[in-house]
Design a protein around this motif. Structure first.
Motif, PDB file in Angstrom:
ATOM      1  N   TRP A  61       0.836  -1.203   0.000  1.00 29.26           N
ATOM      2  CA  TRP A  61       0.000   0.000   0.000  1.00 29.26           C
ATOM      3  C   TRP A  61       0.871   1.253   0.000  1.00 29.26           C
ATOM      4  O   TRP A  61       0.618   2.207  -0.753  1.00 29.26           O
ATOM      5  N   ARG A  64       2.505   1.813  -3.384  1.00 29.75           N
ATOM      6  CA  ARG A  64       1.584   2.287  -4.413  1.00 29.75           C
ATOM      7  C   ARG A  64       1.266   3.773  -4.235  1.00 29.75           C
ATOM      8  O   ARG A  64       1.183   4.520  -5.215  1.00 29.75           O
ATOM      9  N   HIS A  65       1.090   4.202  -2.988  1.00 25.41           N
ATOM     10  CA  HIS A  65       0.650   5.574  -2.740  1.00 25.41           C
ATOM     11  C   HIS A  65       1.802   6.551  -2.495  1.00 25.41           C
ATOM     12  O   HIS A  65       1.621   7.762  -2.672  1.00 25.41           O
ATOM     13  N   HIS A 208       9.537   2.397 -10.721  1.00 24.52           N
ATOM     14  CA  HIS A 208       8.464   1.627 -11.342  1.00 24.52           C
ATOM     15  C   HIS A 208       7.626   2.522 -12.263  1.00 24.52           C
ATOM     16  O   HIS A 208       7.214   3.617 -11.870  1.00 24.52           O
ATOM     17  N   ARG A 210       4.627   1.880 -13.273  1.00 25.87           N
ATOM     18  CA  ARG A 210       3.237   1.873 -12.810  1.00 25.87           C
ATOM     19  C   ARG A 210       3.176   1.465 -11.329  1.00 25.87           C
ATOM     20  O   ARG A 210       3.120   0.274 -11.004  1.00 25.87           O
ATOM     21  N   PRO A 211       3.213   2.426 -10.423  1.00 24.11           N
ATOM     22  CA  PRO A 211       3.124   2.086  -8.993  1.00 24.11           C
ATOM     23  C   PRO A 211       1.858   1.310  -8.629  1.00 24.11           C
ATOM     24  O   PRO A 211       1.836   0.604  -7.622  1.00 24.11           O
ATOM     25  N   ASP A 212       0.811   1.433  -9.452  1.00 19.43           N
ATOM     26  CA  ASP A 212      -0.425   0.713  -9.142  1.00 19.43           C
ATOM     27  C   ASP A 212      -0.251  -0.798  -9.254  1.00 19.43           C
ATOM     28  O   ASP A 212      -1.074  -1.568  -8.730  1.00 19.43           O
ATOM     29  N   LEU A 213       0.838  -1.254  -9.904  1.00 19.95           N
ATOM     30  CA  LEU A 213       1.101  -2.690 -10.016  1.00 19.95           C
ATOM     31  C   LEU A 213       1.871  -3.243  -8.817  1.00 19.95           C
ATOM     32  O   LEU A 213       2.043  -4.462  -8.710  1.00 19.95           O
ATOM     33  N   PRO A 215       1.172  -3.705  -5.571  1.00 20.93           N
ATOM     34  CA  PRO A 215       0.505  -4.770  -4.792  1.00 20.93           C
ATOM     35  C   PRO A 215       0.500  -6.116  -5.518  1.00 20.93           C
ATOM     36  O   PRO A 215       0.661  -7.167  -4.884  1.00 20.93           O
ATOM     37  N   ARG A 216       0.335  -6.117  -6.836  1.00 20.70           N
ATOM     38  CA  ARG A 216       0.360  -7.372  -7.587  1.00 20.70           C
ATOM     39  C   ARG A 216       1.759  -7.982  -7.583  1.00 20.70           C
ATOM     40  O   ARG A 216       1.904  -9.212  -7.515  1.00 20.70           O
TER      41      ARG A 216
END
Length: 423
Positions: A61, A64-65, A208, A210-213, A215-216
């Protein structure tokens, strides 16, 4: 302010995470836990695997944020203030400065034992650190591609060894007998080292795409790591007697020899080289990013925050990290710095950083799920700290002491400046 270039994709990011996590713990801990607990050894591994999930959720988390090269130093700094952020960063650097040489030296011991060439005890760790420094200087793309190749080779070798072992001997059911509490606690504390490394991965988040990736990436790397450890334990249960003394020093060598016969020794040599090289390359890369981030924040000398113009690579930080780590390896292999001390310092501080990251998450995240995750993290951190005993307590005491020191330094008033005319 210098920023790093965002060029790391999800696939490479997953392999970088795996390379950071899988290291000397994989080479030693399955054997030592099996030697201590027999076929009940799966219990501390299962406990560690389950209890670390909330902590990984926190770091995923946060990444990502709040993606930053400073990782936990950034998270704790924006949450609890610069003194705590600086302390977390310094301790993270100390953990890596101790842990990376220990991993490289472990590889040297394996290679020296497998080959029979004693000088490789120091030649291999020095060579792998120099190589990792060169790779990090070449940039994230080169480092990432190398780690993908090494981890794929590592998985192929482990899978081959495990399949042969289980096919020849069948699956031996794990025991359900609960070990004595004191023994279980000691083994559990050691096994947690095999599940550290995700907090180190956080130092690469700024690169990175795409920080939204993130968690994956954490979820995929976690599943793969757990499956790999489970496969190794099942293979040991099937072909090795838990009373074998060699389980404490070279468990995977014993496993490979039982499973593959004469081929076991060279295959295990390749596995050791791939595992240690991948881990050292990933860790040197991550530490250089931490050093860069700390220098950018004013906590380390400013020249360490310089980046190369065409690729935004912090080469000065990379070279400084490589030189420091190589010096520590030379001192340790010369007997001037205790090898076991490096592991104790690194393992304890890693877990303190998990706790600090979880505390930052508890302050920054909101919602019902965040509250439950924070409670689970608090229970895990408290339980492991109590079970680990004095070494872990000293790491927390060091964290508190440094926080106080940096807090006092920030509050100290500057000396008044008297102009020449006023004399």
């Amino acid at each position: 302010m210098s920023d790093l270039q965002r060029r790391m994709g999800g696939t490479v990011g997953t392999f970088v995470a795996l390379a950071t996590i899988l290291g000397s713990g994989m080479m030693i801990l399955p054997g030592t836990s099996y030697h201590e607990l027999g076929r009940s050894a799966w219990i501390p591994w299962a406990v560690a695997a389950v209890s670390v999930v909330p902590l990984l959720y926190c770091y995923a988390w946060l990444g990502r944020h709040h993606p930053s090269a400073s990782g936990v130093a950034h998270y704790s700094g924006i949450t609890f203030g610069p003194a705590v952020g600086r302390t977390a960063g310094m301790l993270a650097a100390l953990a890596l400065v101790a842990g990376i040489p220990a991993t490289a030296i472990t590889g040297g011991r394996y290679v020296a034992e497998f080959s029979g060439v004693a000088s490789l005890n120091w030649v291999f760790p020095v060579a792998v650190l120099v190589g990792a420094t060169v790779v990090a200087c070449l940039g994230a793309n080169v480092s990432g591609r190398l780690q993908v190749g090494l981890i794929v080779a590592l998985f192929a070798l482990v899978l081959c060894t495990a399949v042969f072992a289980l096919k020849a001997n069948g699956v031996t059911a794990p025991a359900t007998t609960l070990p004595r509490f004191g023994t279980l606690g000691a083994v559990l504390t050691a096994v947690y080292v095999a599940f550290t490394g995700w907090e180190t991965v956080a130092f690469t988040f700024e690169e990175h795409k795409r920080p939204d990736l993130i968690p994956r990436i954490f979820a995929a790397s976690y599943v793969i790591v757990v499956a790999l450890y489970a496969l190794l334990l099942l293979s040991l249960f099937a072909v090795v007697d838990p009373a074998e003394k060699a389980l404490e020093s070279a468990p995977l060598l014993i496993l490979a020899q039982h499973a593959l016969g004469d081929l076991g020794r060279p295959i295990m040599l390749l596995l050791a080289v791939a595992c240690i090289t991948a881990n050292v390359c990933a860790s040197v890369f991550a530490l250089s990013r931490l050093v860069f981030g700390m220098a950018r924040s004013g906590y380390l000398p400013a020249p360490l925050s310089r980046v190369r113009e065409h690729d935004r690579n912090p080469v000065t930080a990379v070279l400084a990290v490589g030189a420091a780590l190589t010096a520590i390896v030379v001192l340790s292999t010369s007997g001037l710095v205790g090898f076991q001390v490096l592991f104790v310092v690194s393992g304890g501080i890693y877990f303190v950083l998990y706790g600090v990251g979880a505390a930052a998450f508890a302050k920054l995240a909101s919602g019902e799920l965040a509250r439950w995750v924070s409670v689970a993290c608090a229970v895990t951190v408290l339980a492991v700290t109590l079970l680990a005993g004095p070494p872990m307590w000293l790491c927390w005491a060091l964290f508190a002491l440094l926080c106080l020191v940096f807090l006092r330094l920030r509050r100290r008033p500057a000396a008044p400046v008297t102009s020449p005319a006023g004399r």
